[in-house]
Design a protein around this motif. Structure first.
Motif, short mmCIF file in Angstrom:
data_model
loop_
_atom_site.label_atom_id
_atom_site.label_comp_id
_atom_site.label_asym_id
_atom_site.label_seq_id
_atom_site.Cartn_x
_atom_site.Cartn_y
_atom_site.Cartn_z
N THR A 48 -10.25 4.22 -0.74
CA THR A 48 -9.55 3.08 -0.16
C THR A 48 -8.84 3.41 1.14
O THR A 48 -8.29 2.51 1.79
CB THR A 48 -8.52 2.53 -1.16
OG1 THR A 48 -7.58 3.56 -1.49
CG2 THR A 48 -9.21 2.06 -2.44
N THR A 55 -11.54 5.50 -6.00
CA THR A 55 -11.71 4.42 -6.98
C THR A 55 -13.08 4.37 -7.64
O THR A 55 -13.26 3.63 -8.61
CB THR A 55 -11.46 3.06 -6.30
OG1 THR A 55 -12.36 2.92 -5.18
CG2 THR A 55 -10.02 2.95 -5.81
N ARG A 75 -4.33 1.08 -10.70
CA ARG A 75 -5.69 1.29 -10.20
C ARG A 75 -5.84 0.79 -8.77
O ARG A 75 -6.51 1.40 -7.94
CB ARG A 75 -6.70 0.60 -11.12
CG ARG A 75 -8.15 0.82 -10.71
CD ARG A 75 -9.14 0.24 -11.70
NE ARG A 75 -10.51 0.43 -11.26
CZ ARG A 75 -11.20 1.54 -11.41
NH1 ARG A 75 -10.64 2.57 -11.99
NH2 ARG A 75 -12.45 1.64 -10.99
N GLU A 76 -5.21 -0.35 -8.48
CA GLU A 76 -5.36 -0.93 -7.15
C GLU A 76 -4.66 -0.12 -6.06
O GLU A 76 -4.87 -0.35 -4.87
CB GLU A 76 -4.82 -2.36 -7.13
CG GLU A 76 -3.33 -2.50 -7.39
CD GLU A 76 -2.98 -2.59 -8.87
OE1 GLU A 76 -1.83 -2.97 -9.17
OE2 GLU A 76 -3.85 -2.26 -9.72
N LEU A 77 -3.83 0.87 -6.46
CA LEU A 77 -3.14 1.70 -5.48
C LEU A 77 -3.70 3.12 -5.44
O LEU A 77 -3.09 4.00 -4.84
CB LEU A 77 -1.64 1.75 -5.79
CG LEU A 77 -0.88 0.42 -5.73
CD1 LEU A 77 0.59 0.64 -6.00
CD2 LEU A 77 -1.07 -0.25 -4.37
N ARG A 125 0.84 -1.20 0.00
CA ARG A 125 0.00 0.00 0.00
C ARG A 125 0.87 1.25 0.00
O ARG A 125 1.92 1.27 0.66
CB ARG A 125 -0.93 0.04 1.22
CG ARG A 125 -1.96 -1.05 1.26
CD ARG A 125 -2.97 -0.84 2.38
NE ARG A 125 -3.84 0.29 2.14
CZ ARG A 125 -3.87 1.40 2.87
NH1 ARG A 125 -3.06 1.56 3.89
NH2 ARG A 125 -4.72 2.38 2.58
#
Length: 339
Positions: free
Chosen positions: A276, A262, A256-258, A39
């Protein structure tokens, strides 16, 4: 000192620029963020508007010096062996405040500890320390490999956009706004005959609403023939701050996941937002009236906890054809308001 091992990585990130409703500008900054245990470390600092010292717009010699410092191959820039981990995105001066930490070698390991908010020569750990963050112990090989990869000559993000449209006056205003926040912009009718080397300078191409599909297809083909993977932005409306927000989103290279922001949906008088990590979120509504005048309303500005949120919007702000811009310090999303 003992500390559990953490994984260390790097990822592209940005501090999103923009044209704010009060007329101010927010500068666009591209940088490399530190990823700890999968993360971004910045996300652990709640609502902090900051960038790492590994910014793409600093001179190469300074960038290299920053990397060498993190590798402890150069003296620490601050007293007590402390290093800047995140600083002010506007001026980078310590006087504006910075997150600093002590970086040490223990055998082959690197350890980051004693995180603090610092505004002068000395850090007051008791008063301004981030007591819930760290210490982090990183395997030396992983740590050195990640940082040394930054010195391999990567040209970094392409912070220039090509504007395609018929309304030259609007495009000129958009180009001026982009340049103020640190994004280069050129205006053209098409990309026919433009050398491939020039096309490679662009990170996005923006189409006005009046550009026919045949002309859009020709521009896409020019970039494709040049082997350039470029983001395509379909302008939602002739509203400069809205178009800037669309372009900022298109230039976001972060995985995108970081990302912190989102999800955005806008329908039936409310906005749905997903974040997130805990952060400040600003929602702005834009619309054109029957005389093509722009109306902008700040409809929400507050701290949201991790998860999904439903935010009611004032009816006067979203009547007619309206658009919602959601903004955090590092992300921007844009959606058309669905009745």
């Amino acid at each position: 000192m003992s500390a559990e091992y953490a994984t260390f990585g790097l990822a592209p990130a940005m501090r999103a620029g923009g044209v704010l409703t009060n007329g101010d500008y927010q500068v666009h900054r591209d940088f490399v963020d530190f990823v700890v245990d999968g993360r971004p470390l910045l996300f652990q600092l709640s609502d902090l508007d900051a960038v790492s010292p590994l910014a793409s717009d600093v001179p190469p010699a300074i960038f290299t010096a920053q990397v060498r410092g993190l590798l402890l191959e150069a003296d620490a820039p601050l007293d007590g062996g402390r290093h800047v981990i995140y600083g002010c995105p506007e001026c980078e001066g310590i006087e504006c405040g910075a997150v600093t930490a002590l970086i040490e070698r223990e055998g082959d390991d690197y350890v980051w500890r004693d995180f603090a908010w610092q505004t002068g020569e000395q850090a007051d750990l008791e008063r301004n320390g981030y007591h819930g963050i760290g210490p982090f112990r990183f395997h030396g090989a992983e740590y050195r490999s990640a940082l040394n990869s930054l010195l391999d000559g990567d040209p970094g993000p392409r912070r220039r956009v090509l504007l395609i449209g018929a309304r030259v006056a609007l495009l000129a205003k958009l180009a001026a706004a982009l340049r103020v926040i640190g994004i280069g912009a050129d205006i053209a009718r098409d990309a026919t005959g433009v050398p491939a080397d020039e096309l490679r300078a662009y990170g996005a191409v923006v189409f006005g609403r009046a550009v026919p599909e045949a002309e859009r297809a020709a521009v896409r083909e020019s970039f494709r023939d040049a082997g350039v993977d470029v983001a395509h932005v379909e302008g939602l409306a002739p509203i400069v701050p809205l178009l800037v927000a669309q372009i900022e989103h298109a230039l976001d290279r972060g995985p995108r996941e970081l990302r912190r922001l989102t999800r955005l949906v806008a329908a039936e008088g409310e906005a749905g937002v997903e974040v997130t990590s805990t952060c400040r979120v600003q929602l702005t509504a834009y619309r054109l009236d029957r005389l093509s005048r722009t109306h902008a309303h700040d409809v929400f500005d507050g701290i949201l906890e991790t998860g999904r949120h439903r935010i009611p919007l004032e009816a006067r702000a979203v009547k007619g054809e309206s658009f919602i811009v959601a903004r955090t310090s590092g992300s921007v999303l844009v959606e058309r308001m669905t009745p």
